[in-house]
Enzyme design. Structure first.
Site, PDB file in Angstrom:
ATOM      1  N   LYS A 125       0.842  -1.194   0.000  1.00 14.64           N
ATOM      2  CA  LYS A 125       0.000   0.000   0.000  1.00 14.64           C
ATOM      3  C   LYS A 125       0.875   1.240   0.000  1.00 14.64           C
ATOM      4  O   LYS A 125       1.951   1.268   0.613  1.00 14.64           O
ATOM      5  CB  LYS A 125      -0.898   0.010   1.253  1.00 14.64           C
ATOM      6  CG  LYS A 125      -1.694   1.291   1.451  1.00 14.64           C
ATOM      7  CD  LYS A 125      -2.445   1.298   2.772  1.00 14.64           C
ATOM      8  CE  LYS A 125      -3.130   2.634   3.024  1.00 14.64           C
ATOM      9  NZ  LYS A 125      -3.863   2.671   4.304  1.00 14.64           N
ATOM     10  N   GLU A 170      -9.070  11.625  12.904  1.00 15.23           N
ATOM     11  CA  GLU A 170      -8.292  10.449  13.312  1.00 15.23           C
ATOM     12  C   GLU A 170      -7.390  10.718  14.503  1.00 15.23           C
ATOM     13  O   GLU A 170      -6.499  11.568  14.453  1.00 15.23           O
ATOM     14  CB  GLU A 170      -7.455   9.922  12.145  1.00 15.23           C
ATOM     15  CG  GLU A 170      -6.733   8.624  12.474  1.00 15.23           C
ATOM     16  CD  GLU A 170      -6.299   7.852  11.242  1.00 15.23           C
ATOM     17  OE1 GLU A 170      -5.779   6.737  11.400  1.00 15.23           O
ATOM     18  OE2 GLU A 170      -6.491   8.364  10.118  1.00 15.23           O
ATOM     19  N   GLU A 214      -6.920  -2.225   2.611  1.00 18.37           N
ATOM     20  CA  GLU A 214      -6.293  -0.956   2.976  1.00 18.37           C
ATOM     21  C   GLU A 214      -6.356  -0.740   4.486  1.00 18.37           C
ATOM     22  O   GLU A 214      -5.374  -0.310   5.119  1.00 18.37           O
ATOM     23  CB  GLU A 214      -6.990   0.189   2.248  1.00 18.37           C
ATOM     24  CG  GLU A 214      -6.423   1.556   2.542  1.00 18.37           C
ATOM     25  CD  GLU A 214      -7.227   2.672   1.914  1.00 18.37           C
ATOM     26  OE1 GLU A 214      -7.068   3.821   2.361  1.00 18.37           O
ATOM     27  OE2 GLU A 214      -8.025   2.398   0.994  1.00 18.37           O
ATOM     28  N   GLU A 350     -12.045  10.285  -4.141  1.00 16.01           N
ATOM     29  CA  GLU A 350     -11.899  10.211  -2.689  1.00 16.01           C
ATOM     30  C   GLU A 350     -11.149  11.430  -2.153  1.00 16.01           C
ATOM     31  O   GLU A 350     -11.540  12.001  -1.125  1.00 16.01           O
ATOM     32  CB  GLU A 350     -11.169   8.929  -2.305  1.00 16.01           C
ATOM     33  CG  GLU A 350     -10.950   8.796  -0.804  1.00 16.01           C
ATOM     34  CD  GLU A 350     -10.299   7.479  -0.412  1.00 16.01           C
ATOM     35  OE1 GLU A 350      -9.475   7.480   0.521  1.00 16.01           O
ATOM     36  OE2 GLU A 350     -10.610   6.445  -1.050  1.00 16.01           O
TER      37      GLU A 350
END
Length: 363
Positions: A125, A170, A214, A350
């Site tokens: 990733k 986050e 992911e 996104e």
């Protein structure tokens, strides 16, 4: 903590790259004095009009109140400080943020290259970001944008530190009386137009193999970084869907008991950069970011938060943010996690969703 919803959904309440994304030692650390946080400041540093606004004594160190927190005159009197007084907003400007560095075609080409490298090499990733830019006139009042962020995203971390402003969903890490917690976000889907389509979006995200992969990489990177500091570290069995005003995220909560006396700043340093903002394996992901991103991330995706004298503290990841420099140049950042099944057009879409908080706050 986020409240449980049917089907594993939760509201987005706080559970809480150079190119190496924002380094810990470059941050201004907050310490708690007399019941509130104040910033350490380097002496003699020139201050912009926006910094003067945010650092005014009546703004409690430039920090917006957190959920439910209010400053009361009686509290200030007991501390021997003068009560805060309201200060009128300055001029309002609405900006149009435009692509910088990578346009739509450039970003999608970079994603396609990353997918090819992932399929051909030992890389699982990589997170690729892009920029939007604008110019904020000197006489404008950046506090207006901060209020828009705080009101529009009340369950996120709204911050303003040396020109870095944003509202992050986050939590990187939190330490409180020997307990360490973190919330990992990776995997994204847009909100639906109505209740039915919104529910369908959440279910599609939860069932997406690409987004699950992911997310799994991001969770593993946090667990690997924290295990040396906690003997009983645990995580949610399955990710849940976290609802924010503009999108859905896959989320996992992690918690444990500290076993080595590490401070929150020690743990932020150990964690950064996670796979959620860099990729995995980290060295290979950072090398590809340096190759494909034609700009310096600065403090984007780095830790932002505070640490107390006892080592407790809370650190978020600087996402949904923009850097405002001394001349008024504004640069916003957003990225997407790229894996073997990524579609370039979807990843561009996104990042567009992730720009929305800053675009709406300043636009």
């Amino acid at each position: 903590m986020a409240g449980d919803r049917p089907g594993g959904e939760r509201d987005g309440r706080r559970a809480h790259t150079g190119h190496r994304p924002g380094r810990v030692r470059d941050l201004r650390i907050r310490r708690r004095e007399h019941g509130h946080e104040r910033p350490h400041r380097a002496a003699g540093r020139p201050r912009s009009p926006w910094r003067a606004q945010l650092d005014h004594p009546d703004h409690a160190g430039g920090r917006l109140p957190r959920g439910g927190e209010r400053s009361r005159p009686a509290d200030a009197a007991r501390r021997g400080a003068r009560p805060p007084r309201p200060i009128a907003f300055g001029d309002e400007y609405r900006l149009s943020l435009l692509p910088a560095g990578l346009d739509e075609g450039g970003y999608e080409s970079a994603v396609a290259t990353a997918v090819e490298r992932i399929r051909e090499h030992d890389l699982s990733k990589v997170v690729l970001a892009r920029e939007l830019s604008a110019h904020l006139p000197l006489e404008s009042d950046v506090r207006r944008a901060l209020v828009e962020l705080a009101l529009g995203y009340p369950d996120c971390w709204t911050f303003a530190v040396d020109g870095l402003v944003g509202s992050s969903p986050e939590t990187l890490v939190r330490v409180h009386h020997g307990t360490v917690t973190a919330r990992v976000l990776a995997g994204t889907m847009s909100r639906g137009r109505d209740a039915e389509s919104d529910r369908a979006s959440a279910l599609a995200l939860a069932g997406s193999p690409k987004d699950q992969d992911e997310h799994r990489f991001a969770v593993s990177s946090v667990l690997d970084a924290l295990r040396p500091h906690s003997a009983d570290l645990g995580a949610s069995d399955e990710p849940f869907t976290l609802k924010l005003p503009n999108l859905w995220h896959l989320a996992t909560d992690i918690a444990g008991t500290l076993s080595d006396g590490s401070s929150s700043l020690d743990l932020a340093d150990a964690l950064h950069p996670t796979a959620a903002v860099a990729g995995t394996p980290t060295p290979e992901a950072l090398a590809l970011i340096r190759e494909l991103e034609p700009f310096d991330r600065g403090r984007y995706a780095g830790p932002v938060g505070w640490v107390g004298g006892d080592g407790d503290g809370e650190w978020a990841i600087a996402l949904r943010c923009a850097q405002l420099d001394e001349t008024g140049d504004l640069t916003a950042y957003a990225g997407a996690g790229i894996v073997a099944d990524s579609d370039p057009a979807r990843e561009y879409a996104e990042t567009t969703m992730k720009f929305r908080p800053i675009v709406e706050a300043f636009g």
